[in-house]
Write a protein that holds these residues in place. Structure first.
Motif, mmCIF file in Angstrom:
data_model
loop_
_atom_site.group_PDB
_atom_site.id
_atom_site.type_symbol
_atom_site.label_atom_id
_atom_site.label_comp_id
_atom_site.label_asym_id
_atom_site.label_seq_id
_atom_site.Cartn_x
_atom_site.Cartn_y
_atom_site.Cartn_z
ATOM 1 N N LYS A 27 7.399 19.626 8.344
ATOM 2 C CA LYS A 27 7.597 19.226 9.737
ATOM 3 C C LYS A 27 8.465 17.977 9.815
ATOM 4 C CE LYS A 27 4.814 22.392 11.509
ATOM 5 N NZ LYS A 27 5.327 23.485 12.369
ATOM 6 N N SER A 28 9.453 18.020 10.695
ATOM 7 C CA SER A 28 10.426 16.920 10.755
ATOM 8 C C SER A 28 9.806 15.553 11.053
ATOM 9 C CB SER A 28 11.535 17.238 11.764
ATOM 10 O OG SER A 28 11.021 17.554 13.030
ATOM 11 N N PRO A 29 8.742 15.436 11.869
ATOM 12 C CA PRO A 29 8.193 14.095 12.106
ATOM 13 C C PRO A 29 7.645 13.403 10.866
ATOM 14 C CG PRO A 29 7.448 15.604 13.816
ATOM 15 C CD PRO A 29 8.087 16.441 12.747
ATOM 16 N N ILE A 30 7.318 14.179 9.813
ATOM 17 C CA ILE A 30 6.749 13.541 8.622
ATOM 18 C C ILE A 30 7.769 13.346 7.507
ATOM 19 C CG2 ILE A 30 4.438 14.410 9.128
ATOM 20 C CD1 ILE A 30 4.773 16.343 6.723
ATOM 21 N N GLU A 46 0.835 -1.207 0.000
ATOM 22 C CA GLU A 46 0.000 0.000 0.000
ATOM 23 C C GLU A 46 0.870 1.258 0.000
ATOM 24 O OE1 GLU A 46 -2.792 2.287 3.272
ATOM 25 O OE2 GLU A 46 -2.789 0.085 3.271
ATOM 26 N N LEU A 47 1.919 1.259 0.816
ATOM 27 C CA LEU A 47 2.833 2.395 0.850
ATOM 28 C C LEU A 47 3.499 2.596 -0.508
ATOM 29 C CD1 LEU A 47 4.536 1.805 4.324
ATOM 30 C CD2 LEU A 47 2.922 3.636 3.759
ATOM 31 N N GLN A 48 3.927 1.485 -1.123
ATOM 32 C CA GLN A 48 4.589 1.569 -2.420
ATOM 33 C C GLN A 48 3.645 2.115 -3.485
ATOM 34 O OE1 GLN A 48 8.077 0.662 -3.111
ATOM 35 N NE2 GLN A 48 7.410 2.056 -4.736
ATOM 36 N N ARG A 49 2.400 1.690 -3.454
ATOM 37 C CA ARG A 49 1.425 2.192 -4.433
ATOM 38 C C ARG A 49 1.229 3.700 -4.290
ATOM 39 N NH1 ARG A 49 -1.192 -2.729 -3.216
ATOM 40 N NH2 ARG A 49 -2.559 -1.713 -1.689
ATOM 41 N N GLY A 50 1.215 4.176 -3.063
ATOM 42 C CA GLY A 50 1.059 5.605 -2.840
ATOM 43 C C GLY A 50 2.231 6.401 -3.395
ATOM 44 N N ALA A 79 5.652 7.622 7.730
ATOM 45 C CA ALA A 79 5.302 9.035 7.605
ATOM 46 C C ALA A 79 5.938 9.673 6.379
ATOM 47 C CB ALA A 79 5.715 9.798 8.865
ATOM 48 N N ALA A 80 7.210 9.349 6.133
ATOM 49 C CA ALA A 80 7.922 9.951 5.003
ATOM 50 C C ALA A 80 7.292 9.547 3.676
ATOM 51 C CB ALA A 80 9.393 9.545 5.036
ATOM 52 N N LEU A 81 6.764 8.325 3.614
ATOM 53 C CA LEU A 81 6.194 7.808 2.367
ATOM 54 C C LEU A 81 4.729 8.191 2.188
ATOM 55 C CD1 LEU A 81 7.725 4.225 2.153
ATOM 56 C CD2 LEU A 81 8.743 6.446 1.610
ATOM 57 N N THR A 82 4.161 8.864 3.163
ATOM 58 C CA THR A 82 2.753 9.279 3.077
ATOM 59 C C THR A 82 2.672 10.803 3.184
ATOM 60 O OG1 THR A 82 2.525 8.800 5.465
ATOM 61 C CG2 THR A 82 1.849 7.076 3.918
ATOM 62 N N ASP A 83 2.578 11.327 4.392
ATOM 63 C CA ASP A 83 2.426 12.765 4.577
ATOM 64 C C ASP A 83 3.634 13.545 4.085
ATOM 65 O OD1 ASP A 83 0.058 12.056 5.709
ATOM 66 O OD2 ASP A 83 0.552 12.687 7.746
#
Length: 264
Positions: free
Chosen positions: A234-237, A121-125, A244-248
């Motif tokens: 924002k650093s957390p994303i 799912e992450l890869q598709r995004g 988080a890096a691969l989404t937001d």
């Protein structure tokens, strides 16, 4: 249920991953820097920073598995290992590495099928963002700043996400360096010479101040400064090598880059 039942997460990405997999009940301790998911801060004890940990408090939690990240946590890991605790320290630095990390962590805790589905799912995004970015009319040169005193440019997965989002990192040779000390810009005027169209700031743990960036000597000549293209992520994303890096994170990069590319 197979796999460890009392897990301590020394960084945020295993916490976020295990919550996403519905395995949060196994977590008995987290990093004090954890902000994702917000519920974790409310319901889990905080037992570590990034370079230090409360070893005795961790041991009192009776963990059967501790998960951390990078050589920077080697001392914490070695102390726990000496005290008889099983520890896994991942050391991934790329987008592919983050996806693979989700698969490996899931396998280690006994939920490989769920982890594979989530990783897919992450890869598709990420793929969808890359496909959309490929249709943009132009690509900006991008400077990503992790810290301002001294100036530190973006790490590998950040540079890759910039490219996926439609931009080109201006320090690709530094992005390949895993340690921040090797990404310090000894000469800030090198940014001026490379003339980024967009500047992202993600000063880990403190607010990005675009006016301070714009006021640096000679930086008024940079297209990004001239055009007001200084943006905080924002650093957390973005600075955690996890979901988080691969989404937001990449979504925010793509939003800014897309707006720049379409503002002809």
């Amino acid at each position: 249920m197979p796999g460890p039942q009392r897990i301590v997460c020394l960084t945020e990405e295993p916490t976020e991953t295990l919550y996403a997999l519905g395995e949060q009940h196994r977590i008995v301790g987290i990093s004090g820097f954890t902000v994702r998911p917000p519920v974790a801060r409310r319901e889990k004890p905080k037992v570590s920073a990034f370079t230090s940990a409360k070893i005795d408090e961790i041991l009192r939690l009776r963990p059967d598995f501790v998960v951390g990240f990078s050589d920077i946590q080697a001392d914490i890991a070695s102390e726990l290992i000496r005290r008889g605790v099983e520890v896994w320290i991942s050391n991934h630095r790329s987008v592919d590495g983050i996806v693979d990390y989700v698969r490996r962590l899931g396998a280690l805790v006994g939920v490989a099928d769920k982890a594979h589905a989530y990783a897919d799912e992450l890869q598709r995004g990420v793929d969808a963002i890359a496909e959309a970015a490929a249709r943009l009319p132009r690509r900006p040169k991008v400077y990503f700043e992790e810290w301002d005193e001294p100036l530190i440019s973006g790490i590998q997965w950040v540079a890759e996400l910039v490219r996926i989002a439609g931009g080109d990192d201006i320090f690709p040779e530094r992005a390949a360096q895993s340690l921040a000390k090797h990404r310090i810009l000894e000469d800030p005027s090198e940014v001026v010479r490379r003339a980024p169209d967009v500047i992202f700031g993600s000063w880990c743990g403190k607010k990005f101040r675009p006016e301070r960036v714009a006021a640096r000597p000679g930086w008024d000549a940079i297209p990004a400064v001239r055009d007001g293209q200084l943006h905080e992520v924002k650093s957390p994303i973005i600075l955690q090598p996890g979901p988080a890096a691969l989404t937001d994170g990449v979504t925010e990069l793509a939003r800014v880059i897309g707006n720049w590319a379409r503002a002809m």
